[in-house]
Design a protein around this motif. Structure first.
Motif, PDB file in Angstrom:
ATOM      1  N   VAL A   8       0.839  -1.207   0.000  1.00 49.00           N
ATOM      2  CA  VAL A   8       0.000   0.000   0.000  1.00 49.00           C
ATOM      3  C   VAL A   8       0.870   1.251   0.000  1.00 49.00           C
ATOM      4  O   VAL A   8       0.616   2.194  -0.755  1.00 49.00           O
ATOM      5  N   VAL A   9       1.912   1.257   0.823  1.00 46.65           N
ATOM      6  CA  VAL A   9       2.820   2.409   0.856  1.00 46.65           C
ATOM      7  C   VAL A   9       3.498   2.578  -0.503  1.00 46.65           C
ATOM      8  O   VAL A   9       3.610   3.691  -1.023  1.00 46.65           O
ATOM      9  N   GLY A  10       3.931   1.477  -1.099  1.00 47.46           N
ATOM     10  CA  GLY A  10       4.571   1.543  -2.413  1.00 47.46           C
ATOM     11  C   GLY A  10       3.635   2.031  -3.494  1.00 47.46           C
ATOM     12  O   GLY A  10       4.025   2.796  -4.376  1.00 47.46           O
ATOM     13  N   PHE A  11       2.388   1.575  -3.432  1.00 52.95           N
ATOM     14  CA  PHE A  11       1.387   2.031  -4.394  1.00 52.95           C
ATOM     15  C   PHE A  11       1.187   3.538  -4.285  1.00 52.95           C
ATOM     16  O   PHE A  11       1.205   4.259  -5.288  1.00 52.95           O
ATOM     17  N   ILE A  12       0.994   4.024  -3.073  1.00 54.11           N
ATOM     18  CA  ILE A  12       0.780   5.456  -2.860  1.00 54.11           C
ATOM     19  C   ILE A  12       2.010   6.254  -3.301  1.00 54.11           C
ATOM     20  O   ILE A  12       1.895   7.282  -3.973  1.00 54.11           O
ATOM     21  N   LEU A  13       3.193   5.760  -2.934  1.00 57.16           N
ATOM     22  CA  LEU A  13       4.416   6.453  -3.336  1.00 57.16           C
ATOM     23  C   LEU A  13       4.606   6.440  -4.851  1.00 57.16           C
ATOM     24  O   LEU A  13       5.073   7.425  -5.425  1.00 57.16           O
ATOM     25  N   SER A  14       4.248   5.340  -5.497  1.00 57.14           N
ATOM     26  CA  SER A  14       4.421   5.279  -6.955  1.00 57.14           C
ATOM     27  C   SER A  14       3.543   6.297  -7.653  1.00 57.14           C
ATOM     28  O   SER A  14       3.976   6.939  -8.618  1.00 57.14           O
ATOM     29  N   PHE A  27      11.955  10.217 -17.845  1.00 55.23           N
ATOM     30  CA  PHE A  27      12.979   9.876 -16.866  1.00 55.23           C
ATOM     31  C   PHE A  27      12.501  10.150 -15.447  1.00 55.23           C
ATOM     32  O   PHE A  27      12.789   9.388 -14.532  1.00 55.23           O
ATOM     33  N   GLY A  28      11.766  11.235 -15.265  1.00 52.77           N
ATOM     34  CA  GLY A  28      11.234  11.560 -13.939  1.00 52.77           C
ATOM     35  C   GLY A  28      10.235  10.527 -13.454  1.00 52.77           C
ATOM     36  O   GLY A  28      10.227  10.149 -12.283  1.00 52.77           O
ATOM     37  N   VAL A  29       9.387  10.055 -14.354  1.00 52.70           N
ATOM     38  CA  VAL A  29       8.428   9.014 -14.000  1.00 52.70           C
ATOM     39  C   VAL A  29       9.165   7.741 -13.618  1.00 52.70           C
ATOM     40  O   VAL A  29       8.849   7.090 -12.622  1.00 52.70           O
ATOM     41  N   TYR A  30      10.166   7.374 -14.410  1.00 50.35           N
ATOM     42  CA  TYR A  30      10.949   6.172 -14.124  1.00 50.35           C
ATOM     43  C   TYR A  30      11.663   6.292 -12.786  1.00 50.35           C
ATOM     44  O   TYR A  30      11.721   5.334 -12.011  1.00 50.35           O
ATOM     45  N   LEU A  31      12.196   7.463 -12.512  1.00 48.91           N
ATOM     46  CA  LEU A  31      12.890   7.687 -11.244  1.00 48.91           C
ATOM     47  C   LEU A  31      11.925   7.571 -10.063  1.00 48.91           C
ATOM     48  O   LEU A  31      12.250   6.968  -9.041  1.00 48.91           O
ATOM     49  N   GLY A  32      10.727   8.131 -10.214  1.00 51.60           N
ATOM     50  CA  GLY A  32       9.730   8.031  -9.152  1.00 51.60           C
ATOM     51  C   GLY A  32       9.327   6.592  -8.876  1.00 51.60           C
ATOM     52  O   GLY A  32       9.204   6.176  -7.712  1.00 51.60           O
ATOM     53  N   LEU A  33       9.135   5.805  -9.936  1.00 49.42           N
ATOM     54  CA  LEU A  33       8.792   4.394  -9.762  1.00 49.42           C
ATOM     55  C   LEU A  33       9.933   3.623  -9.114  1.00 49.42           C
ATOM     56  O   LEU A  33       9.720   2.763  -8.246  1.00 49.42           O
ATOM     57  N   PHE A  61      -0.661  -2.614  -9.018  1.00 49.90           N
ATOM     58  CA  PHE A  61      -1.825  -1.855  -8.556  1.00 49.90           C
ATOM     59  C   PHE A  61      -1.794  -0.432  -9.092  1.00 49.90           C
ATOM     60  O   PHE A  61      -2.811   0.114  -9.495  1.00 49.90           O
ATOM     61  N   GLY A  62      -0.618   0.183  -9.110  1.00 55.77           N
ATOM     62  CA  GLY A  62      -0.489   1.535  -9.636  1.00 55.77           C
ATOM     63  C   GLY A  62      -0.852   1.621 -11.108  1.00 55.77           C
ATOM     64  O   GLY A  62      -1.517   2.547 -11.544  1.00 55.77           O
ATOM     65  N   GLY A  63      -0.437   0.637 -11.884  1.00 53.61           N
ATOM     66  CA  GLY A  63      -0.765   0.618 -13.312  1.00 53.61           C
ATOM     67  C   GLY A  63      -2.248   0.462 -13.559  1.00 53.61           C
ATOM     68  O   GLY A  63      -2.821   1.094 -14.450  1.00 53.61           O
ATOM     69  N   ILE A  64      -2.897  -0.378 -12.779  1.00 49.50           N
ATOM     70  CA  ILE A  64      -4.341  -0.582 -12.930  1.00 49.50           C
ATOM     71  C   ILE A  64      -5.103   0.692 -12.589  1.00 49.50           C
ATOM     72  O   ILE A  64      -6.019   1.100 -13.310  1.00 49.50           O
ATOM     73  N   VAL A  65      -4.732   1.343 -11.508  1.00 47.61           N
ATOM     74  CA  VAL A  65      -5.416   2.579 -11.111  1.00 47.61           C
ATOM     75  C   VAL A  65      -5.202   3.672 -12.152  1.00 47.61           C
ATOM     76  O   VAL A  65      -6.129   4.426 -12.461  1.00 47.61           O
ATOM     77  N   LEU A  66      -4.014   3.740 -12.733  1.00 46.13           N
ATOM     78  CA  LEU A  66      -3.749   4.739 -13.764  1.00 46.13           C
ATOM     79  C   LEU A  66      -4.649   4.530 -14.978  1.00 46.13           C
ATOM     80  O   LEU A  66      -5.192   5.483 -15.538  1.00 46.13           O
ATOM     81  N   GLY A  67      -4.852   3.291 -15.375  1.00 45.82           N
ATOM     82  CA  GLY A  67      -5.745   2.997 -16.492  1.00 45.82           C
ATOM     83  C   GLY A  67      -7.187   3.343 -16.187  1.00 45.82           C
ATOM     84  O   GLY A  67      -7.915   3.864 -17.039  1.00 45.82           O
ATOM     85  N   ILE A  68      -7.639   3.056 -14.972  1.00 47.16           N
ATOM     86  CA  ILE A  68      -9.007   3.385 -14.566  1.00 47.16           C
ATOM     87  C   ILE A  68      -9.209   4.900 -14.577  1.00 47.16           C
ATOM     88  O   ILE A  68     -10.250   5.397 -15.013  1.00 47.16           O
ATOM     89  N   LEU A  69      -8.208   5.641 -14.116  1.00 47.51           N
ATOM     90  CA  LEU A  69      -8.304   7.103 -14.138  1.00 47.51           C
ATOM     91  C   LEU A  69      -8.384   7.639 -15.561  1.00 47.51           C
ATOM     92  O   LEU A  69      -9.084   8.622 -15.814  1.00 47.51           O
ATOM     93  N   GLN A 100       5.795  -1.553 -17.205  1.00 47.20           N
ATOM     94  CA  GLN A 100       6.770  -0.546 -16.794  1.00 47.20           C
ATOM     95  C   GLN A 100       6.949  -0.546 -15.281  1.00 47.20           C
ATOM     96  O   GLN A 100       8.076  -0.542 -14.782  1.00 47.20           O
ATOM     97  N   SER A 101       5.862  -0.565 -14.544  1.00 50.62           N
ATOM     98  CA  SER A 101       5.943  -0.525 -13.087  1.00 50.62           C
ATOM     99  C   SER A 101       6.531  -1.817 -12.527  1.00 50.62           C
ATOM    100  O   SER A 101       7.306  -1.774 -11.568  1.00 50.62           O
ATOM    101  N   LEU A 102       6.149  -2.945 -13.104  1.00 52.59           N
ATOM    102  CA  LEU A 102       6.701  -4.214 -12.634  1.00 52.59           C
ATOM    103  C   LEU A 102       8.216  -4.235 -12.767  1.00 52.59           C
ATOM    104  O   LEU A 102       8.921  -4.644 -11.842  1.00 52.59           O
ATOM    105  N   ILE A 103       8.702  -3.784 -13.898  1.00 54.66           N
ATOM    106  CA  ILE A 103      10.149  -3.820 -14.129  1.00 54.66           C
ATOM    107  C   ILE A 103      10.879  -2.821 -13.240  1.00 54.66           C
ATOM    108  O   ILE A 103      11.803  -3.184 -12.507  1.00 54.66           O
ATOM    109  N   LEU A 104      10.455  -1.555 -13.285  1.00 54.93           N
ATOM    110  CA  LEU A 104      11.182  -0.518 -12.539  1.00 54.93           C
ATOM    111  C   LEU A 104      11.059  -0.687 -11.032  1.00 54.93           C
ATOM    112  O   LEU A 104      12.046  -0.583 -10.300  1.00 54.93           O
TER     113      LEU A 104
END
Length: 118
Positions: A8-14, A27-33, A61-69, A100-104
Motif C-alpha cells: 500500500v505504501v509503495g502504491f501510494i508512493l508510486s 525519466f522523472g516518472v521512471y525515477l519516481g517508480l 496496482f499503480g498501473g491498474i489505477v492509472l488505467g481506470i483514471l 513498466q511498473s513491474l520492471i522498474l
C-alpha cells in the motif's frame, strides 16, 4: 509472502512520486517508480527476491489505477465518445503501465531488499 502494508505504501508512493517527477519527462516518472520500489524493498527486507515481489505487486496496482483514471477522465471530458476513447487508451495504458511498473519497481525493490538483507 506479500507484505500488504509495504504494498500500500509503495502504491501510494508510486502514484505520488511519478506524478511529482513527471515534470522531468519520462525519466522523472521512471525515477519516481524506482524510488517507490526501493522504499518497498527497504520496508520488506528479507532479500532481493522478496523486495522485488512486493514492489512488483505495488507497481501492478499503480498501473491498474492509472488505467481506470484514464477511463474516468475520458468520460468526464468527452462523454460517450470519450468513454470509448478512454477505454481504448486505458486498456493500452494499463498494459504498458503494469509492465513498466513491474520492471522498474521490481528492480528498485530487489536493490532495497538486498540492501536491508535478512
Amino acid at each position: 509472502m506479500v507484505n500488504w502494508a509495504a504494498v500500500v505504501v509503495g502504491f501510494i508512493l508510486s502514484v505520488i512520486l511519478s506524478s511529482l517527477f513527471s515534470v522531468g519527462g519520462a525519466f522523472g516518472v521512471y525515477l519516481g517508480l524506482f524510488i517507490a520500489g526501493l522504499t518497498v524493498g527497504l520496508m520488506v527486507g528479507d532479500g532481493a527476491l522478496n523486495g522485488a515481489w512486493n514492489a512488483a505487486v505495488a507497481g501492478a496496482f499503480g498501473g491498474i489505477v492509472l488505467g481506470i483514471l484514464a477511463v474516468i477522465v475520458g468520460t468526464l471530458f468527452g462523454g460517450v465518445a470519450g468513454f470509448f476513447a478512454g477505454l481504448a487508451v486505458g486498456f493500452v495504458l494499463i498494459i504498458v503501465s503494469i509492465i513498466q511498473s513491474l520492471i522498474l519497481m521490481g528492480i528498485g525493490g530487489a536493490i532495497g531488499g538486498a540492501i536491508k538483507g535478512d
